[in-house]
Structures are given as C-alpha cells and as structure tokens.
Design a protein around this motif. Structure first.
Motif, short mmCIF file in Angstrom:
data_model
loop_
_atom_site.label_atom_id
_atom_site.label_comp_id
_atom_site.label_asym_id
_atom_site.label_seq_id
_atom_site.Cartn_x
_atom_site.Cartn_y
_atom_site.Cartn_z
N PRO A 31 0.78 -1.23 0.00
CA PRO A 31 0.00 0.00 0.00
C PRO A 31 0.81 1.29 0.00
O PRO A 31 0.28 2.34 -0.33
CB PRO A 31 -0.83 -0.11 1.28
CG PRO A 31 -0.94 -1.56 1.53
CD PRO A 31 0.37 -2.13 1.10
N VAL A 32 2.10 1.22 0.39
CA VAL A 32 2.91 2.43 0.36
C VAL A 32 3.79 2.50 -0.88
O VAL A 32 4.68 3.34 -0.99
CB VAL A 32 3.78 2.56 1.64
CG1 VAL A 32 2.89 2.73 2.85
CG2 VAL A 32 4.70 1.37 1.81
N TYR A 522 -0.82 7.92 7.55
CA TYR A 522 -0.22 9.23 7.81
C TYR A 522 -1.08 10.34 7.22
O TYR A 522 -0.58 11.36 6.75
CB TYR A 522 1.22 9.29 7.33
CG TYR A 522 2.17 8.77 8.39
CD1 TYR A 522 1.72 8.58 9.68
CD2 TYR A 522 3.48 8.45 8.10
CE1 TYR A 522 2.55 8.09 10.67
CE2 TYR A 522 4.33 7.95 9.09
CZ TYR A 522 3.85 7.78 10.36
OH TYR A 522 4.67 7.30 11.35
N GLY A 523 -2.38 10.10 7.23
CA GLY A 523 -3.35 11.12 6.88
C GLY A 523 -3.56 11.33 5.41
O GLY A 523 -4.57 11.91 5.01
N ALA A 524 -2.62 10.89 4.55
CA ALA A 524 -2.72 11.19 3.13
C ALA A 524 -2.42 10.00 2.24
O ALA A 524 -2.20 10.15 1.04
CB ALA A 524 -1.79 12.35 2.77
N GLY A 525 -2.38 8.80 2.80
CA GLY A 525 -2.09 7.61 2.01
C GLY A 525 -3.27 7.20 1.16
O GLY A 525 -4.38 7.73 1.25
N PRO A 545 -7.08 7.86 -3.76
CA PRO A 545 -5.90 8.62 -3.33
C PRO A 545 -6.31 9.75 -2.39
O PRO A 545 -7.41 10.30 -2.49
CB PRO A 545 -5.35 9.17 -4.65
CG PRO A 545 -6.54 9.27 -5.54
CD PRO A 545 -7.50 8.19 -5.13
N ASN A 546 -5.44 10.10 -1.48
CA ASN A 546 -5.74 11.16 -0.52
C ASN A 546 -4.65 12.23 -0.45
O ASN A 546 -4.87 13.28 0.17
CB ASN A 546 -5.95 10.56 0.87
CG ASN A 546 -7.19 9.70 0.94
OD1 ASN A 546 -8.30 10.21 0.90
ND2 ASN A 546 -7.01 8.38 1.03
N SER A 547 -3.52 11.99 -1.07
CA SER A 547 -2.44 12.97 -1.06
C SER A 547 -2.76 14.12 -2.00
O SER A 547 -3.26 13.90 -3.12
CB SER A 547 -1.13 12.31 -1.47
OG SER A 547 -0.07 13.24 -1.44
N ASN A 548 -2.48 15.33 -1.56
CA ASN A 548 -2.69 16.54 -2.37
C ASN A 548 -4.16 16.76 -2.72
O ASN A 548 -4.49 17.41 -3.71
CB ASN A 548 -1.87 16.47 -3.67
CG ASN A 548 -1.64 17.86 -4.27
OD1 ASN A 548 -1.46 18.84 -3.55
ND2 ASN A 548 -1.66 17.94 -5.58
N ARG A 549 -5.06 16.23 -1.88
CA ARG A 549 -6.50 16.34 -2.15
C ARG A 549 -7.28 16.91 -0.98
O ARG A 549 -8.28 17.59 -1.18
CB ARG A 549 -7.08 14.96 -2.52
CG ARG A 549 -6.56 14.44 -3.86
CD ARG A 549 -6.97 13.00 -4.08
NE ARG A 549 -6.44 12.52 -5.36
CZ ARG A 549 -7.14 12.48 -6.49
NH1 ARG A 549 -8.40 12.89 -6.49
NH2 ARG A 549 -6.60 12.05 -7.60
N ASN A 550 -6.90 16.58 0.24
CA ASN A 550 -7.65 16.99 1.42
C ASN A 550 -6.88 18.04 2.21
O ASN A 550 -5.66 18.16 2.09
CB ASN A 550 -7.92 15.77 2.33
CG ASN A 550 -8.53 14.61 1.57
OD1 ASN A 550 -9.46 14.79 0.81
ND2 ASN A 550 -8.01 13.41 1.80
#
Length: 881
Positions: A31-32, A522-525, A545-550
């Motif tokens: 997942p990472v 880590y909040g943005a994975g 995806p959650n990075s650069n979005r929330n």
C-alpha cells in the motif's frame, strides 16, 4: 538476448539508458508503493470452524443507534426443558432470572422461540416463561445438545426515557396501549420493544412487543394480549421501563465453518455489527491489508420449493427476512419454469415466501439438486465489509442495488460549538449552522461517541438519538460530521469488475468472493479495494488517493478494526415545498434517490415532543417528486404479524422551512440483508515491530492477610481509562476520545508468606467484584492511560464472580513468583465504550461490553494454612499510537 544460468534457467540482460522508471503492478506493490519483498506479519487470522470466536470479536445490535442488551457467553443458564404453547414458552431451570430480565435464546427447534425476549413470569426455583411474537408451536422445543439460554443485561443508557408519574407514560384502550416518551422515541412501525416494571390493577403491559403506530415523534402504540385495567405506572422508573429490542442474531454455520447474521424482520433502523476486539496498530512506512471470504447475497437455507399453478412457494430452514418487492434468483431445478429472476409477491410466514413463475412448472416439489434461491436486488438494507468503525475507515457496501467502495471520515468539524446535558437529546449550538451543514439521518461525533441527527429545529437547535451518554457539556464542545464518500462500481478507476476491465472479471455477488482492501495512512495515504478473479489471481478494482487532495487527514487515526455490518438504516430525504393537509396527489422533495419505485413514506416534523408523523403511500416517483399519494395510512401490514400499522390518523400540514427541514424516510425495507463470512485476515507488510515502551506497573501497598482455607479474594483490577485526549484521562465523555489503545499485560509478581500455604492465583477477565472494600479506579499515574483499583486486604475480603479465567498458576509459600503474561490477549474497549463512574463494577454495569475490559487478580487459599500474607504487582505496556 537471453542468457542461461548454470542451472538452465533463462534470464534477460536489460540495458537501461537515461532515466527509466520500473514500477510493479498493483498486486506486486504494497500500500505504500514498495515492491512486496518484505516479510508480512499476521495481526489477526480468524476462521470460524468451531465458533464465532467471541474472544476476538464483539457483536452489537442497535435500533436507531440505541443499544439494547448483552449477555455473557460464559454464563448460560442450566436448562432441562423448553416447551411451547402457541406464543408462551416455558423454560425449566432451577435458577430462573427475575421477571423483566432480557434473555437470549439459541437453537430451540422452533425459530419463533429463538432470539431476544423478556422474562414474563417466574416460578421460583422451577421455571420461567417468555412470550413470542408468533406461534412457537406446541410441546417440547428443547434440543438438549444445542439449546442455550442466556440471562442478559441492558446497556447503560439503553432505556428510552418515560415519565414515572402514574398514568403519564402509558394509557390504554382495550388491548391498544399508547406510550408517551420524554424525548423523541426514534421508533418506526414494526420496531420491537421491551416494556418492564410497569404496574396496573391487572394485566400490566410488560413484555416483548412491537410498535404498531407512531402518531407523533414522542408517542407510539402497541398491542398487548390482555387489556390492562386501572392506572398504568412506570414503577421501574423513568430510565428502567422502556427498551429497544433487537430482531437480529448471529449463527455459527457449523456445517461449513462460516458465520451468518441478519437483522431479522425488515423494519427500519436496525443495525447488527461484528467487529474485532482489537484495533490494529498502523506503523510508519508500512501498509495493512485486510482479506475475507464473504458473500453479500448469500443463498437461503432451503427446505424445498413447491408450486400450485404459476404460484411458487419457497420454504426456508431459517427465517428468510424478505418482503414483497425484493428480487430473487432461482437456479438448479431441472424444471426450468422454476429458474430465473423473480419478484417476491408475498411472505406469508417467517419461513415461506412466494413468487410467480413465467410458466406453470410440470412437477412439484421442484426437481433438481442442489436448488439455490438467493436475493438479487432490494431497497432498504445494506451490508458492509472492511476496516472501519462508526466514525472512520473504508469498506465495500452493497445496498441491494449498487456495490460501492466507501471511505468514511469524521475529521470535518461543523461551525461553532455545542452544549448538551447528560441524558438529554436536545443539542444547543453557539454560532452553529445545523440546517445548512447537517440533515436528518446524518451521524455526528460528540466527545468520541456517535449520534444520529433525529431532527433539526433551527441553525442552533437539533435533536440527536440516543440521549447523550457522556458527562454534561456546558459549552465550547466541537462536533465532527461523519461523511461517507461512496464510489459506485461503474466509477471504479482500476477495474470495474463487470467483464470490461483489464482482468475481464465479472463480479457475481450471489457467489462467495475473496475480498481485499489495503491502505497507507499518515493522513494522506491511498486506499485500495480488490478481489480474487475467476483465475484465483488478486486484482485491484479501485484506488482512493488522498495525497494533495484533502486539507486534513482522511481518517482520525491509522489504527483500525475489522468489521462486518448489516443494517436497515433509513433512506432519507427532506421536503422541498409545503405539503398541505388536503388531498394532494404528489409531494416535492430534495431527491428521491435510494427510494423504491413505489412504497410508503414516513414524514416527520422536527422537534423533540408533539411533532406529527404521517405515513403516506405512493405509487410512482420522479427525481424530486413522489406521486399517487394516499394520505394518513393506518392499515399497514408486515412480517411478524403486523396489522393496522401507520402514523397520525389524519393528514397533516408539513410546512417547508430551510432552517427546520421536514424529514422523509422509506418504509419498510424490502429485505433485511443477510451477510455470511468464512474468515478474516489482517496482515502488515514488513511485519509489526514492537516499539520501545515504558513498562507501567501497579502493586499493592499492603499485603492481604490471613486468607481462610478455601477462601478467595480479589487483590487488584486494571482497565483502560474510559476517555482520553492530550494524554489526560477521564470518564466517558469527559475527554474528546474514547480510549482505544491496546494494553498488553507483561508480568505478574506474587509475594506470599506462610508455612507451606498453597495459593491458586488467577487472572479473571470481566468478573464482577463483590463484598466490601471493592475500591475505586484511579489513574495508574505518569503517562499511563490506564486505571487501577486496589481491593480490600483485611476484614471482609473482596470476591470475584463471573467472568473468565484467562491464566492461573500456583504459589507455594514462602516464595516470590514472577509470572510471564506475554501470551495473554491484550485488553481493549467495547464498540460503544463506557465507564461513567470510577466505581469498580459489581454487576454488568460499566463492565465489557458496557465499558472497557477489566482484569482482576484473584487468589484462592487451597490449603488449610490460615496464617499467611499475599501481595501482587502487575506490569504492562501501552500502544498509545
């Protein structure tokens, strides 16, 4: 060109020039984003060959977010006979529970007699009776090898408050009893209730009943067997008289090693949850994968299929919980007239339903083996599978129409702050915008606990359900909104699993599926969802995806539990224009999405008391209107013998308001969805590393003296503090979060003196403390998030009853013994949390699942030596992150 190793295997030499990126496919990366080359580690692996594994899993029934009752699986009643006479069941036992005690009945030979009930009458030392909704038959229904009955207890805060004044809460007209509640009751027609502890001249309305009508938000009616006479008084007290009663139950599929569970009758608001006791701890730079074998449309357990003309009757072994309008798929018959996709036309009993065949079958019963009948499509219930709880996580959800990949988050705060009193339902806001930021049916989080928005009266006033369980909040409390982001199957971004994607896999939910989900935090994975395809290969179908979005973390924590859930939670919309009390034929709403093409609407005015509820039938819909209305319905029928169901008997005027929305919900559900699963695994890529940690300890300051021969005594107890934030602990609702850390016991030290005395030392999980000197829980001190209670050491010793012994050993005096506890399961909290007092539990109140786990050290003198002393110390570590 290919080269050859000495062992004969071929390999290629790849010359890379410039900047070339080599990336693995989804199945080759964790997942990472790292290649899967590290050793994974299992965090839990549960199969259900022998049981539902209550040591690893918790089960919870909710009715409109309100809990009911629970029982201790280690304490079944000793039963010698169970017999039925229509709706009265008599249980022979020398230890009958008291009248008004909830009970759970398992595996009698009558399905009508299984499930949750209330003790109606008691013959001391001989037997007790309870009443069923429908006939349980006649004669013995006892299976000496399988029938179990458990005495249960109500959860703290489970009661629906009523007035304790004579004649205020209950009145009657013949056998129809009207109940007036203190706050909005949150009930709909068909919901089940317990009434306990009322008095009348004769025939007090105590027992297990179901709601027949709901004229207003705080009144409802139910029908009893015999008409009460005289004034009815809630003598048990305002918060000890009226309780929700769950229909749902869980069955161990011993024949194939699985678990099946359902909410029972398809009435709105029911929720049945199976969740791991453990919250799996996320570690930086790694990913966690969840996998399970699950069926979201499990086939019914059949007893046969017969026909008369084109009317086909399906008979099931267990209650089918299906209603008219649902769609089924039939296969396996050699008479093809039986096979196909059909709409259920009636459900005359709990074990039979009918459909109309396209042609008259040539044989009855249906020939062929095995015959399969499975639900296909329905409205009004959902099944969920994944890593999630009530507030955060991710899961697959099937609502009878569409399969979704869902991300759940409760990290978004609404405007302003709120105040609320313990036991109240009315939330008062300061600088809040309830009407524009929330809607009826939304879930919110107050001090770590989830509540459903029942109604909104203004931007600064709303009603929640159930009553607030925590300590009173005088103001300045921030509220978070729970948001489910749903991605339907046709919008999945890797493989739609409809035969058109890269894998060509065509998902069939009537078949058992191997489901996969994994995530990095880590909040943005990112979160990924997948299946095993038709070739047995893992494929991924959707990535969130959650990075650069929330603007904040997509979940509050990366620590998450595994969970399965079925529910009949209402589909909601709101009124978009005033509905007059005249004979109008349509009503305009915000949206009709999720409602069936025809059915019944429940329209509720906002408010905590007195606001009207009207049931309205409709025959059609558009995107924003329901058409073909029949107003003020009071003749609804349904499963469990419901007749004469409905709301207010006259058409009401519901006035549109942007700040006081009128809620509209669907009634009833077409099917109470059943979910079956056969195993769960949670794996961490890269293995789980135990961080260095403080070793916390607590020990007695005074030794227990002169324990008598054969006597037992409790030395000390430990539990998680009920709530926490900023490293400061408190009772439930005192701090912002329910404490869900893992407490791992490490070592117990025993110091004992005496001349050749022998002590048996035990760790007892969730026992009840008795006798004087039980003591109270206090902070363990330092940075620990646990609480410890030291018990009496002289005079009348403290005892322990119930619970389960999870470790024991002997001590021969004089000696010092150090016992390793690393193989003992870690301690945790319950789904709901609990613990609104520091008092050590002397009953089931505030004891798991009504609060955190409690572990007690108990010693028993198994020798004749009565001149002795013994003291204990315990040490542990805490996974606080």
């Amino acid at each position: 060109m290919p080269r050859q190793f000495a062992n004969g295997n071929l390999y290629d030499v790849i010359k890379i020039q410039g900047d070339t990126a080599i990336t693995g496919s989804d199945v080759l990366t964790d997942p990472v984003g790292k290649l899967r080359v590290s050793n994974p580690q299992s965090l839990i692996d549960t199969d259900f060959e022998y049981s539902t594994q209550s040591t690893k899993w918790e089960t919870l029934n909710l009715l409109n977010n309100r809990p009911s009752a629970f029982y201790d699986v280690t304490l079944p009643l000793t039963v010698t006979a169970v017999s039925a006479s229509t709706t009265t069941v008599t249980v022979s036992t020398t230890s009958p529970p008291a009248v008004g005690t909830p009970i759970f009945v398992q595996s009698t030979t009558s399905t009508a007699a299984n499930g949750w009930f209330i003790v109606a009458t008691v013959s001391a030392g001989v037997s007790f009776t309870y009443r069923t909704n429908t006939s349980a038959g006649s004669g013995s229904i006892f299976d000496s090898t399988k029938t179990y009955i458990f005495s249960a207890n109500f959860f703290t805060g489970a009661a629906i408050p009523v007035s304790a004044s004579a004649g205020a809460a209950f009145t009657n007209s013949s056998t129809t009893v009207t109940c007036t509640t203190t706050n909005a009751h949150g009930l709909t027609v068909g919901d089940a209730i317990y009434v306990v502890g009322t008095t009348a001249s004769t025939n007090a309305p105590n027992g297990s009943w179901f709601v027949q009508t709901t004229p207003t938000v705080n009144t409802f009616t139910f029908t009893v067997l015999s008409a009460p006479t005289g004034t009815i008084t809630a003598a048990a007290g305002a918060t000890s008289t009226l309780y929700p009663r769950p229909y749902g139950s869980i069955i161990h599929r011993s024949f194939d090693g699985g678990v099946a569970f359902s909410n029972g009758y398809p009435y709105p608001g029911n929720q049945l949850i199976r969740q791991t006791r453990r919250y799996f701890r996320y570690q930086s730079g790694k990913g966690i994968q969840f996998s399970t074998g699950t069926s979201l449309k499990p086939a019914f357990f059949l007893d046969g299929i017969t026909s008369v003309g084109t009317t086909v009757t399906v008979t099931t072994k267990a209650p089918h919980n299906i209603n008219t309008g649902a769609t089924i798929v039939v296969s396996g018959s050699s008479d093809n007239a039986y096979n196909g996709t059909f709409v259920v036309t009636s459900a005359p009993t709990d074990l039979t339903f009918t459909y109309t065949a396209n042609a008259t079958p040539t044989a009855s019963p249906a020939p062929g083996f095995p015959l399969t009948v499975a639900p296909a499509n329905w409205y009004g219930s959902k099944s969920r599978v994944g890593l999630f709880d009530e507030q955060n996580g991710f899961f697959f959800e099937f609502d009878g129409q569409t399969l979704y990949a869902v991300k759940r988050s409760s990290t978004t705060q609404i405007n302003g702050t709120i105040a609320i009193t313990n036991g109240a339902t009315t939330v008062t806001g300061t600088n809040t915008l309830f009407a524009s930021q929330l809607a009826p049916g939304n879930y919110i989080v107050i001090r770590g606990m989830s509540y459903v928005v029942q109604s909104i009266s203004s931007n600064t006033s709303m009603v929640i359900y159930p009553e607030y369980r925590g300590t009173t909040i005088t103001g300045n409390c921030i509220v978070s909104k729970t948001i489910d982001d749903k991605y339907p199957q046709n919008l999945w971004n890797i493989d739609k699993c409809d035969g058109t994607g890269p894998s060509k896999f065509n998902l069939d939910l009537t078949k058992m599926q191997m489901m996969y989900m994994d995530y990095a935090w880590y909040g943005a994975g990112a979160i990924r969802f997948g299946f095993k395809d038709q070739n047995g290969n893992i494929i991924y179908c959707h990535r969130i995806p959650n990075s650069n979005r929330n603007t904040e973390a997509y979940m509050r924590s990366g620590n998450m539990c595994s969970r399965y859930e079925t529910n009949t939670l209402n589909t909601y919309t709101t009124l978009a224009a005033t509905l007059a009390n005249t004979n109008v034929t349509s009503v305009t709403v915000a949206s009709t999405a999720g409602f069936p093409p025809s059915g019944t609407l429940v329209v509720s005015a906002p408010g905590n008391t007195g606001s009207a509820i009207e049931y309205i039938n409709y025959t059609g819909l558009t995107a924003t209107t329901f058409t073909g209305l029949t107003r003020a319905v009071t003749n609804l029928t349904g499963p469990g013998g419901l007749t004469g169901g409905g709301g207010n008997g006259t058409a009401q005027t519901f006035t549109y308001s942007a700040t006081a929305p009128i809620q509209i919900s669907a009634f009833p559900s077409q099917f109470s969805s059943t979910l079956s699963h056969w195993g769960s695994a949670v794996v961490m890529d890269g293995g789980y590393d135990d961080d260095k940690s403080f070793i916390f300890q607590a020990g007695m300051t005074t030794a227990l003296s002169n324990l008598g021969a054969g006597a037992s005594a409790a030395l000390l107890s430990i539990r998680l503090a009920p709530s926490v934030d900023s490293g400061i602990t408190g009772l439930l609702g005192a701090r912002d979060l329910i404490n869900r850390m893992q407490l791992t016991l490490r070592q117990m030290d025993i110091v004992a003196t005496g001349s050749a005395a022998i002590f048996r030392v035990e760790l007892v999980l969730n026992g009840r403390i008795g006798g004087s000197g039980a003591g109270a829980f206090a902070s363990a001190g330092g940075s620990s998030l646990a609480q410890v209670a030291l018990h009496a050491t002289s005079a009348t010793f403290t005892t322990v009853t119930g619970g389960e012994t999870i470790l024991s050993f002997f001590v021969y005096t004089p000696s010092v013994v150090q016992q390793d506890l690393n193989l003992v399961r870690d301690l945790g909290n319950s789904i709901l949390g609990g613990g609104n007092t520091t008092t050590v539990p002397t009953s089931s109140v505030n004891l798991y699942p009504d609060g955190p786990d409690v572990v007690t050290i108990r010693v028993t003198n198994v020798s004749a030596v009565t001149t002795n002393t013994i003291a204990a110390r315990i040490s542990w570590t805490e996974a606080q992150a």
